[in-house]
Design an enzyme around this catalytic site. Structure first.
Site, PDB file in Angstrom:
ATOM      1  N   ARG A   8       0.812  -1.224   0.000  1.00 53.96           N
ATOM      2  CA  ARG A   8       0.000   0.000   0.000  1.00 53.96           C
ATOM      3  C   ARG A   8       0.844   1.273   0.000  1.00 53.96           C
ATOM      4  NH1 ARG A   8      -3.601  -1.996   4.991  1.00 53.96           N
ATOM      5  NH2 ARG A   8      -1.818  -3.398   5.195  1.00 53.96           N
ATOM      6  N   LYS A  15       8.947  -0.773   3.044  1.00 53.84           N
ATOM      7  CA  LYS A  15       8.127   0.090   3.910  1.00 53.84           C
ATOM      8  C   LYS A  15       8.834   0.489   5.199  1.00 53.84           C
ATOM      9  CE  LYS A  15       4.435  -1.595   6.041  1.00 53.84           C
ATOM     10  NZ  LYS A  15       3.010  -1.972   6.219  1.00 53.84           N
ATOM     11  N   TYR A 365      31.649  34.542   0.350  1.00 50.92           N
ATOM     12  CA  TYR A 365      32.020  33.164   0.676  1.00 50.92           C
ATOM     13  C   TYR A 365      33.260  33.148   1.550  1.00 50.92           C
ATOM     14  CZ  TYR A 365      33.723  28.400   0.223  1.00 50.92           C
ATOM     15  OH  TYR A 365      34.183  27.129   0.498  1.00 50.92           O
ATOM     16  N   TYR A 386      40.347  26.541  -3.036  1.00 50.37           N
ATOM     17  CA  TYR A 386      40.501  25.241  -3.670  1.00 50.37           C
ATOM     18  C   TYR A 386      41.242  25.419  -4.988  1.00 50.37           C
ATOM     19  CZ  TYR A 386      38.927  20.679  -5.468  1.00 50.37           C
ATOM     20  OH  TYR A 386      38.871  19.400  -5.962  1.00 50.37           O
TER      21      TYR A 386
END
Ligand code: UD1
Ligand code: CA
Length: 456
Positions: A8, A15, A365, A386
């Site tokens: 269902r 579930k 940032y 980075y």
């Protein structure tokens, strides 16, 4: 029992792995059981067995002894427990739980085991206003005679409002005997666990019915509608608890807690906030509308303005006392804001420490940065942390003023009290107390003429 398909739910996900308040249904059940003095937890899996087992192992590490039993194919709840029988010792008592009834309380389970007392079959039941779909408890006067499943019940039996909740405690020796007597001659062609009640009665055994204290504890999840309803009921209950402890929620119907929330005195939370993982809010903290806050500690008197997203994941986020954050700010893992720090709209902070009174008010940032006291970090400025392979640190010492639209290419240090002119790309560390500018010089070209359209 966690082997059923959950037809269902109409979902690919088994579930019992659907989430209520951020945790899989089955995890709620196992967490409750783990609060009891249990010798062993047997988890019966079948549908999506591997997925379910992996999930359980991931969250139940360090808990009670855990055994998995596979039920293939899934021929009903009685068949499920038959598969588990070899994993049960001959002495002792087994508490049988539905994996899709998440909010069962440990106290209720404890009462059930006590009622079983090593010799009785003890059932947890409840009177439901709408018992549709549940197994009905048949009684002769006060004594329980059997359970009949909704699909097998007569019109008259369907009017019975006392239902079986999906929890029973049974002494192991009897359990094994009764399981062996189950058949599948019923409306669904399944082996019903609930048929052991009739078998116990035939056997002359005592059957005790314990009434559940609270409907929410025994509501099963069989469909998305039921899942959403139970989520709301659970959230309301959590909201109620917080308000009773003095937390001011603008609207308990628009509050979601998927984890633990600890609050000091005089905390205010506006509408539509979501809290996840472990969050603490210090005394007098105020959370604006529509904030999502996960794994973070918010200091006393801090104000988180609307639409702010804070997610500390594993490293956590700390917001200092009296800090102002948002609206529309984003704090990521390792953001540590000191007291009275200001983080404004569209500012992202990750793995950075900001000392007392530092400010980044607009469109900026800060990643892998150490920011000193009273630093002012201009609109549109970023740390280029980075290089495509490695992350590097930016150090901005006390009282530095970074103008607008600067790029600080890490690793780099801006010396104490220094100023960086707007639009600079800073690639070399700067000495303290100086103005650093790194951008093209402005030129004036007076002979220049703006192009014009040729006349038609
Ligand atoms: C079951 C009870 C019903 C009770 C209701 C309470 C039976 C026959 N009926 O009905 O009396 O009122 O719970 O919520 O027990 N499962 C397996 N293997 C299977 C079938 C089911 O492990 O072959 C597991 C499911 O994953 C689930 C639990 O057993 O966790 C209950 O199964 P479900 O099909 O939802 O039973 P209900 O029809 O709700
Ligand atoms: Ca069910």
């Amino acid at each position: 029992m966690a082997a059923g398909k959950g037809t269902r739910m109409k979902s690919r996900l088994p579930k019992v792995l659907h989430r209520l308040a951020g945790r899989p249904l089955l995890q709620h059940v196992i967490d409750s059981v783990s609060l009891l003095q249990v010798r062993r937890v047997v988890v019966i899996t079948g549908n999506g067995a591997q997925q379910v087992e992996e999930a359980v192992k991931a969250w139940a590490a360090g808990g009670p002894d855990m055994v998995f039993v596979r039920q293939e194919p899934q021929l009903g709840t009685g068949h499920a427990v038959q598969q588990a029988a070899p994993a049960l010792p001959d002495d002792g008592t087994t508490l049988i739980l539905n994996g899709d009834v998440p909010l069962i309380g440990a106290m209720t389970l404890q009462r059930l085991v006590e009622q079983s007392a090593g010799r009785r079959l003890a059932l947890l039941t409840i009177d439901m206003a709408d018992p549709t779909g549940y197994g009905r408890v048949l009684r002769d006067g006060d004594t329980v005679r059997a359970i009949v499943e909704h699909k097998d019940a007569s019109e008259e039996q369907r009017r019975i409002r006392e239902v079986y909740t999906g929890f029973m405690a049974v002494p192991n020796a009897q359990l094994k005997r009764w399981l062996a007597g189950l058949t599948n001659t019923n409306a669904q062609g399944e082996y019903y666990l609930t048929d052991i009640v009739g078998l116990a009665v035939q056997d002359g055994a005592e059957v005790a019915a314990v009434k559940a204290p609270d409907q929410v504890e025994v509501d099963g999840v069989n469909s998305p509608v039921q899942l959403a309803q139970l989520e709301r009921a659970f959230q309301l209950r959590q909201a109620q608890g917080l308000m009773e402890a003095g937390v001011r929620l603008a609207d308990p119907a628009r509050f979601d807690l998927r984890g633990r929330l600890e609050c000091g005195q005089d905390v205010e939370i506006d509408v539509n906030c979501v809290f996840e993982g472990d969050v603490s809010l210090g005394e007098g903290a105020r959370i604006g509308a529509h904030c999502v806050i996960a794994n973070a500690g918010i200091g006393a008197g801090a104000v988180i303005h609307p639409f702010t997203h804070i997610d500390g994941e594993r490293a956590g986020v700390r917001v200092g006392n009296g800090a102002l954050v948002g609206p529309f700010a984003r704090l990521r893992p390792g953001a540590e804001l000191g007291p009275e720090v200001h983080i404004g709209n569209f500012v992202e902070v990750k793995n950075s420490i900001l000392a007392r009174g530092a400010k980044a008010n607009h469109l900026a940032y800060l990643g892998d940065a150490t920011v000193g006291e009273r630093v002012n970090y201009g609109a549109g400025s970023i740390t280029a942390n980075y290089d495509g392979a490695n992350k590097h640190r930016t150090v901005i010492e006390d009282d530095v003023h970074i103008g607008s639209n600067c790029v600080l290419v890490a690793p780099v240090t801006v010396g104490r009290g220094g100023t960086v002119g707007g639009g600079s790309t800073i690639t070399k560390s700067t000495p303290p107390g100086v103005l650093s500018v790194a951008r093209g010089k402005q030129a004036t070209i007076s002979s220049w003429q703006r192009p014009k359209k040729a006349p038609k």
